[in-house]
Write an enzyme that holds these catalytic residues in place. Structure first.
Site, short mmCIF file in Angstrom:
data_model
loop_
_atom_site.label_atom_id
_atom_site.label_comp_id
_atom_site.label_asym_id
_atom_site.label_seq_id
_atom_site.Cartn_x
_atom_site.Cartn_y
_atom_site.Cartn_z
N GLY A 277 45.49 -1.99 38.43
CA GLY A 277 45.00 -3.54 38.16
C GLY A 277 43.79 -3.48 37.68
N PHE A 278 43.09 -4.89 37.62
CA PHE A 278 41.55 -4.93 36.97
C PHE A 278 40.84 -3.70 37.71
CE2 PHE A 278 43.02 -8.88 35.73
CZ PHE A 278 42.86 -8.85 34.55
N GLY A 279 40.91 -3.56 39.02
CA GLY A 279 39.79 -2.91 39.79
C GLY A 279 40.02 -1.23 39.34
N GLU B 274 48.87 -24.30 37.33
CA GLU B 274 49.57 -23.81 36.16
C GLU B 274 51.03 -23.72 36.03
OE1 GLU B 274 45.66 -21.21 34.81
OE2 GLU B 274 47.21 -20.48 35.94
N ALA C 188 39.68 -11.80 38.90
CA ALA C 188 39.59 -10.69 37.96
C ALA C 188 38.00 -10.21 38.02
CB ALA C 188 40.13 -10.91 36.65
N GLN C 189 37.16 -11.08 37.82
CA GLN C 189 35.88 -10.57 37.61
C GLN C 189 35.27 -10.14 39.07
OE1 GLN C 189 33.26 -10.50 35.61
NE2 GLN C 189 34.71 -10.91 34.13
#
Length: 464
Positions: A18-20, A179, A328-329
């Site tokens: 993932g992002f990490g 959403e 995500a950040q």
């Protein structure tokens, strides 16, 4: 079992794509190390857009490019697909399994970025009837359930059963829930108009329920009120300050703060409330004597390592750090921090424990969520935006973070088709998408190899 080949350079193992995991790997591109990224999927998932896969706007390939393709030019990085089953913190090895093939990979530095899954707050049986929104499988299953509900309603003669099929309940009023509710409502009111002969999709009910007193609690009172008003105008029924106490095949039971209960008849439910750290985090924490929080995330030291093990970093949704949200950040910044510490240690010829103490500092870059076509909310510092300007900001930022130029261009094209018109290109569904997760859960872990080879499963043996 196979083992990774020996090397004289420092070995870094990254668990999770993932992002990490991806950002940690990329941040080490110019460092003299050999990196092995291990993940149970072959793609990097852009999780914030999963709801658009579930509602037919985007294809899975647009938000999940192949990890090998992303890292093809990074010569010091290798990719292994497999489910991590064991981490030996004393021997410094990671064991992973892909079908029946086990691989043991040695490390000098380990980055755990396995992420988090859906939490049902101790009611795991809810998952049978209300899938979460954490993986591609979840999104494809929900797509099949959502579109399948309209198909079943077209066939149904009983008005009460038809109404049940056309009632959609989304649990959780955070960004994902808002959403999802908004897109299901738009799907019913615009995209499917005129597609059926016996039902009117626009008459479908979409409910958003949450125990909080407002939608999007993290965005503040004003944006929460704006979002709730926009959802109401869109036709979404918002039910706040209620807890879901039961979920079954045909509905949900909610309870308000006074103890009053109400049953909502609904076949299609979406669970967008709560997260639970990957079980791998608890496994490693037990080995090293670290704590985990109530969500199963690992309580790390200020430099994101584990007590007594400066070579092990925990980043992203799997770490528990006060003030760092599971977005995500948080994953990107913690991954880059860990990579910097590893790089500094390698250059000095030691471990991160030999370095001067350093504390990870998270920089809040804001939050945003879409409500419907041309409407979104953005919270960045003291800045609060809503409506069309916020929607444009949301588009630009999400487009920027999609990995791969081809994915960015194709996503922009799909958005143009969907938002300028009302069409959705990804409406194909299969029964396998709908029941695959449930079948896999019943069969249990470790059965994929037998299925592929055509071997009988334990309950299919003669005499059973």
């Amino acid at each position: 079992m196979t083992s990774s080949s020996p090397t004289t350079r420092a070995r870094v193992v990254v668990v999770g794509s993932g992002f990490g995991g991806l950002f940690a790997t990329k941040a080490l591109r110019s460092v003299d190390v050999d990196i092995t990224l291990i993940a149970d999927t072959n793609a990097h998932l852009f999780q914030p857009l999963l709801y658009q896969v579930a509602t037919g706007i985007l294809s899975e390939g647009q938000i999940a490019p192949a990890t090998r393709g992303i890292l093809r030019r990074q010569r010091n990085a290798s990719v292994l697909q497999g489910l991590v089953t064991e981490i030996d913190v004393d021997a410094h090895t990671v064991t992973s399994r892909f079908h029946d093939k086990e691989t043991r990979t040695s490390y000098d530095h380990l980055v755990l970025a396995a992420g988090a899954g859906q939490s049902y707050f101790g009611n795991d049986h809810f998952a049978t009837y209300a899938p979460g929104m954490k993986t591609l499988d979840d999104a494809l299953e929900l797509r099949s359930r959502i579109f399948g509900a309209f198909e079943q309603a077209e066939l149904e003669e009983d008005p009460a059963l038809r109404e049940r099929l056309l009632t959609f309940v989304v649990v959780g009023a955070g960004p994902t829930g808002v959403e999802m509710a908004g897109q299901i409502r738009e799907l019913a009111s615009t995209t499917l108009t005129g597609n059926f002969r016996r039902i009117d999709p626009a008459r479908a009910r979409v409910l958003l329920v949450d125990g909080a007193s407002q939608v999007l609690p993290a965005f503040g009172d004003r944006l929460g009120a704006v979002t709730q008003r926009e959802l109401h105008q869109l036709g979404v029924e918002v039910r706040l300050s209620v807890m879901v106490t039961d979920v079954d095949a045909t509905g949900v039971v909610i309870q308000d703060r006074d103890g009053n209960r109400e049953r909502i008849e609904s076949v299609c439910k979406v669970w967008a409330a709560g997260v639970q750290g990957n079980p791998l985090g608890r496994l490693v924490a037990e080995h090293v004597g670290a704590e985990v929080d109530r969500s199963g995330r690992v309580v790390v030291r200020p430099d994101l390592t584990l007590p007594g093990h400066p070579e092990i970093f925990v980043v992203g949704d799997l770490m528990s750090v006060p003030g760092v949200p599971g977005v995500a950040q948080g994953a990107i910044q913690s991954a880059r921090f860990a990579a910097e510490r590893i790089a500094a240690a390698v250059r000095r010829g030691g471990t991160p424990d030999d370095l001067p103490e350093q504390t990870f500092r998270y920089v809040d870059k804001g939050s945003m969520a879409t409500i419907s076509k041309y409407k979104a909310v953005v919270s960045v510092g003291r800045l609060r935006l809503s409506g069309f300007p916020a929607w444009v900001a949301w588009l630009l930022l999400h487009l920027l973070y999609i990995t791969g130029f081809k994915q960015q261009v194709s996503t922009l094209l799909r958005w143009f088709i969907t938002f300028v018109g009302s069409g959705r290109a990804e409406r194909a569904t299969t029964n396998q998408q709908m029941v695959g997760r449930l079948a896999k859960n019943r069969l249990g872990q470790g059965t994929s190899g037998r299925l592929i080879r055509g071997e009988p499963l334990p309950d299919q043996q003669e005499g059973h």
